[in-house]
Design a protein around this motif. Structure first.
Motif, PDB file in Angstrom:
ATOM      1  N   GLU A 128       7.645   2.770  -0.529  1.00  0.00           N
ATOM      2  CA  GLU A 128       8.915   2.047  -0.421  1.00  0.00           C
ATOM      3  C   GLU A 128       9.947   2.524  -1.437  1.00  0.00           C
ATOM      4  O   GLU A 128      11.148   2.455  -1.176  1.00  0.00           O
ATOM      5  CB  GLU A 128       8.704   0.538  -0.622  1.00  0.00           C
ATOM      6  CG  GLU A 128       8.030  -0.152   0.522  1.00  0.00           C
ATOM      7  CD  GLU A 128       7.722  -1.619   0.228  1.00  0.00           C
ATOM      8  OE1 GLU A 128       7.334  -2.307   1.189  1.00  0.00           O
ATOM      9  OE2 GLU A 128       7.854  -2.065  -0.934  1.00  0.00           O
ATOM     10  N   THR A 129       9.503   2.995  -2.583  1.00  0.00           N
ATOM     11  CA  THR A 129      10.435   3.409  -3.631  1.00  0.00           C
ATOM     12  C   THR A 129      10.822   4.887  -3.554  1.00  0.00           C
ATOM     13  O   THR A 129      11.622   5.347  -4.354  1.00  0.00           O
ATOM     14  CB  THR A 129       9.854   3.101  -5.030  1.00  0.00           C
ATOM     15  OG1 THR A 129       8.618   3.798  -5.186  1.00  0.00           O
ATOM     16  CG2 THR A 129       9.647   1.608  -5.225  1.00  0.00           C
ATOM     17  N   LEU A 130      10.260   5.606  -2.587  1.00  0.00           N
ATOM     18  CA  LEU A 130      10.618   7.016  -2.418  1.00  0.00           C
ATOM     19  C   LEU A 130      12.039   7.138  -1.887  1.00  0.00           C
ATOM     20  O   LEU A 130      12.495   6.290  -1.118  1.00  0.00           O
ATOM     21  CB  LEU A 130       9.675   7.688  -1.418  1.00  0.00           C
ATOM     22  CG  LEU A 130       8.234   7.928  -1.826  1.00  0.00           C
ATOM     23  CD1 LEU A 130       7.418   8.427  -0.633  1.00  0.00           C
ATOM     24  CD2 LEU A 130       8.156   8.908  -2.979  1.00  0.00           C
ATOM     25  N   PRO A 131      12.733   8.213  -2.249  1.00  0.00           N
ATOM     26  CA  PRO A 131      14.025   8.477  -1.610  1.00  0.00           C
ATOM     27  C   PRO A 131      13.818   8.639  -0.098  1.00  0.00           C
ATOM     28  O   PRO A 131      12.765   9.104   0.344  1.00  0.00           O
ATOM     29  CB  PRO A 131      14.483   9.794  -2.241  1.00  0.00           C
ATOM     30  CG  PRO A 131      13.674   9.932  -3.496  1.00  0.00           C
ATOM     31  CD  PRO A 131      12.390   9.194  -3.264  1.00  0.00           C
ATOM     32  N   GLU A 132      14.803   8.256   0.689  1.00  0.00           N
ATOM     33  CA  GLU A 132      14.671   8.215   2.153  1.00  0.00           C
ATOM     34  C   GLU A 132      14.087   9.491   2.767  1.00  0.00           C
ATOM     35  O   GLU A 132      13.169   9.400   3.578  1.00  0.00           O
ATOM     36  CB  GLU A 132      16.012   7.861   2.805  1.00  0.00           C
ATOM     37  CG  GLU A 132      15.956   7.753   4.319  1.00  0.00           C
ATOM     38  CD  GLU A 132      14.919   6.767   4.842  1.00  0.00           C
ATOM     39  OE1 GLU A 132      14.282   7.062   5.877  1.00  0.00           O
ATOM     40  OE2 GLU A 132      14.717   5.709   4.230  1.00  0.00           O
ATOM     41  N   PRO A 133      14.583  10.687   2.412  1.00  0.00           N
ATOM     42  CA  PRO A 133      14.006  11.887   3.062  1.00  0.00           C
ATOM     43  C   PRO A 133      12.508  12.059   2.789  1.00  0.00           C
ATOM     44  O   PRO A 133      11.756  12.441   3.682  1.00  0.00           O
ATOM     45  CB  PRO A 133      14.793  13.051   2.455  1.00  0.00           C
ATOM     46  CG  PRO A 133      16.031  12.447   1.894  1.00  0.00           C
ATOM     47  CD  PRO A 133      15.689  11.032   1.523  1.00  0.00           C
ATOM     48  N   SER A 168       5.723  17.024  -3.317  1.00  0.00           N
ATOM     49  CA  SER A 168       6.322  16.185  -4.362  1.00  0.00           C
ATOM     50  C   SER A 168       5.784  14.760  -4.289  1.00  0.00           C
ATOM     51  O   SER A 168       5.595  14.104  -5.314  1.00  0.00           O
ATOM     52  CB  SER A 168       7.846  16.206  -4.293  1.00  0.00           C
ATOM     53  OG  SER A 168       8.306  15.592  -3.123  1.00  0.00           O
ATOM     54  N   VAL A 169       5.511  14.266  -3.081  1.00  0.00           N
ATOM     55  CA  VAL A 169       4.920  12.927  -2.940  1.00  0.00           C
ATOM     56  C   VAL A 169       3.491  12.932  -3.494  1.00  0.00           C
ATOM     57  O   VAL A 169       3.093  12.003  -4.198  1.00  0.00           O
ATOM     58  CB  VAL A 169       4.952  12.453  -1.470  1.00  0.00           C
ATOM     59  CG1 VAL A 169       4.142  11.182  -1.290  1.00  0.00           C
ATOM     60  CG2 VAL A 169       6.392  12.250  -1.005  1.00  0.00           C
ATOM     61  N   LEU A 170       2.727  13.982  -3.201  1.00  0.00           N
ATOM     62  CA  LEU A 170       1.369  14.076  -3.735  1.00  0.00           C
ATOM     63  C   LEU A 170       1.380  14.148  -5.255  1.00  0.00           C
ATOM     64  O   LEU A 170       0.523  13.553  -5.916  1.00  0.00           O
ATOM     65  CB  LEU A 170       0.642  15.280  -3.136  1.00  0.00           C
ATOM     66  CG  LEU A 170       0.310  15.169  -1.646  1.00  0.00           C
ATOM     67  CD1 LEU A 170      -0.287  16.470  -1.132  1.00  0.00           C
ATOM     68  CD2 LEU A 170      -0.615  14.003  -1.369  1.00  0.00           C
ATOM     69  N   ASP A 171       2.358  14.847  -5.823  1.00  0.00           N
ATOM     70  CA  ASP A 171       2.495  14.899  -7.285  1.00  0.00           C
ATOM     71  C   ASP A 171       2.768  13.505  -7.854  1.00  0.00           C
ATOM     72  O   ASP A 171       2.219  13.120  -8.882  1.00  0.00           O
ATOM     73  CB  ASP A 171       3.619  15.853  -7.698  1.00  0.00           C
ATOM     74  CG  ASP A 171       3.290  17.308  -7.444  1.00  0.00           C
ATOM     75  OD1 ASP A 171       2.093  17.625  -7.239  1.00  0.00           O
ATOM     76  OD2 ASP A 171       4.227  18.134  -7.442  1.00  0.00           O
ATOM     77  N   LEU A 172       3.618  12.751  -7.170  1.00  0.00           N
ATOM     78  CA  LEU A 172       3.935  11.390  -7.590  1.00  0.00           C
ATOM     79  C   LEU A 172       2.688  10.514  -7.545  1.00  0.00           C
ATOM     80  O   LEU A 172       2.412   9.748  -8.476  1.00  0.00           O
ATOM     81  CB  LEU A 172       5.034  10.800  -6.697  1.00  0.00           C
ATOM     82  CG  LEU A 172       5.522   9.413  -7.038  1.00  0.00           C
ATOM     83  CD1 LEU A 172       6.273   9.432  -8.367  1.00  0.00           C
ATOM     84  CD2 LEU A 172       6.420   8.892  -5.942  1.00  0.00           C
ATOM     85  N   ILE A 173       1.918  10.633  -6.473  1.00  0.00           N
ATOM     86  CA  ILE A 173       0.678   9.859  -6.340  1.00  0.00           C
ATOM     87  C   ILE A 173      -0.300  10.246  -7.444  1.00  0.00           C
ATOM     88  O   ILE A 173      -0.978   9.388  -8.007  1.00  0.00           O
ATOM     89  CB  ILE A 173       0.067  10.046  -4.934  1.00  0.00           C
ATOM     90  CG1 ILE A 173       0.959   9.359  -3.888  1.00  0.00           C
ATOM     91  CG2 ILE A 173      -1.360   9.522  -4.871  1.00  0.00           C
ATOM     92  CD1 ILE A 173       0.624   9.702  -2.459  1.00  0.00           C
ATOM     93  N   GLU A 174      -0.346  11.513  -7.769  1.00  0.00           N
ATOM     94  CA  GLU A 174      -1.253  12.005  -8.807  1.00  0.00           C
ATOM     95  C   GLU A 174      -0.943  11.379 -10.166  1.00  0.00           C
ATOM     96  O   GLU A 174      -1.866  11.059 -10.927  1.00  0.00           O
ATOM     97  CB  GLU A 174      -1.170  13.532  -8.896  1.00  0.00           C
ATOM     98  CG  GLU A 174      -2.070  14.155  -9.918  1.00  0.00           C
ATOM     99  CD  GLU A 174      -3.550  14.048  -9.570  1.00  0.00           C
ATOM    100  OE1 GLU A 174      -4.360  14.025 -10.507  1.00  0.00           O
ATOM    101  OE2 GLU A 174      -3.893  13.975  -8.382  1.00  0.00           O
ATOM    102  N   ILE A 175       0.326  11.194 -10.486  1.00  0.00           N
ATOM    103  CA  ILE A 175       0.668  10.604 -11.785  1.00  0.00           C
ATOM    104  C   ILE A 175       0.726   9.081 -11.717  1.00  0.00           C
ATOM    105  O   ILE A 175       0.865   8.418 -12.734  1.00  0.00           O
ATOM    106  CB  ILE A 175       1.999  11.156 -12.340  1.00  0.00           C
ATOM    107  CG1 ILE A 175       3.168  10.790 -11.440  1.00  0.00           C
ATOM    108  CG2 ILE A 175       1.907  12.648 -12.584  1.00  0.00           C
ATOM    109  CD1 ILE A 175       4.523  11.046 -12.066  1.00  0.00           C
TER     110      ILE A 175
END
Length: 191
Positions: A128-133, A168-175
């Motif tokens: 939900e907090t990800l930028p739209e694209p 980039s989403v996977l990187d976000l999940i990783e951290i």
């Protein structure tokens, strides 16, 4: 003295499947004891729980595995000894998740729901907090099960852009916050 034969691949697979189906805390405690060869006292220390809870988790895990291997439906028969410990650990995990999300710059409050898995709650909040694209890309990939090429065509971007967005989403999940089970496994260690 005769030694017993190695379990068949089918028996081993049935055992591993039964372990995977255990409640999280009992599964983690069993793995810490069997796979990591940790004594009960060390498991209790690492998880900051009572020895009675560790013993109850082991007993529950073994009883449930036997039931599953016998084709019976497993039931939580040590809930009275385990539930308070599990609730306390889940509350600690929730505080950890909220702190981790704040550290990532996500200030939206986490709404913990009784009937929803906490790990799913965190994943939904992250999406939900990800930028739209990025959100659209990850939903097309994970929910709609589209291929990179299908997403690229639908969004009118290159396949490389799709790959970069998913990376980039996977990187976000990783951290991001660890899942409850992974968090439990690393409590009391330097990991």
């Amino acid at each position: 003295m005769s030694s017993s034969p190695d379990p068949t691949a089918e028996m081993r697979a049935a055992y591993l499947d039964a372990v995977e189906r255990l409640p999280v805390l009992s599964r983690v405690v069993l793995r810490m004891h069997q796979a990591d060869d940790l004594p009960f006292e060390e498991i209790a220390r690492r998880l900051s729980i009572d020895m009675t809870a560790v013993m109850a988790c082991i007993a529950e895990a073994l009883g449930m595995i036997v039931a599953m291997l016998d084709g019976e439906r497993p039931r939580r028969w040590r809930a009275a000894q385990i539930s308070p410990t599990e609730r306390a650990l889940r509350e600690r995990h929730r505080r950890y998740c909220a702190d981790r999300l704040r550290a990532m710059g996500i200030d939206k409050p986490v709404v913990w729901q009784r009937k929803m898995d906490d790990d799913l709650t965190v994943a939904i909040l992250l999406i939900e907090t990800l930028p739209e694209p990025l959100r659209e890309t990850v939903l097309l990939f994970s929910a709609d099960k589209l291929t990179l090429d299908q997403i690229a065509a639908r969004m009118a971007i290159t396949r490389e852009n799709v790959f970069e967005r998913i990376s980039s989403v996977l990187d976000l999940i990783e951290i991001g916050p660890k899942r409850f089970e992974d968090w439990l496994r690393t409590l009391g260690t330097d990991a």
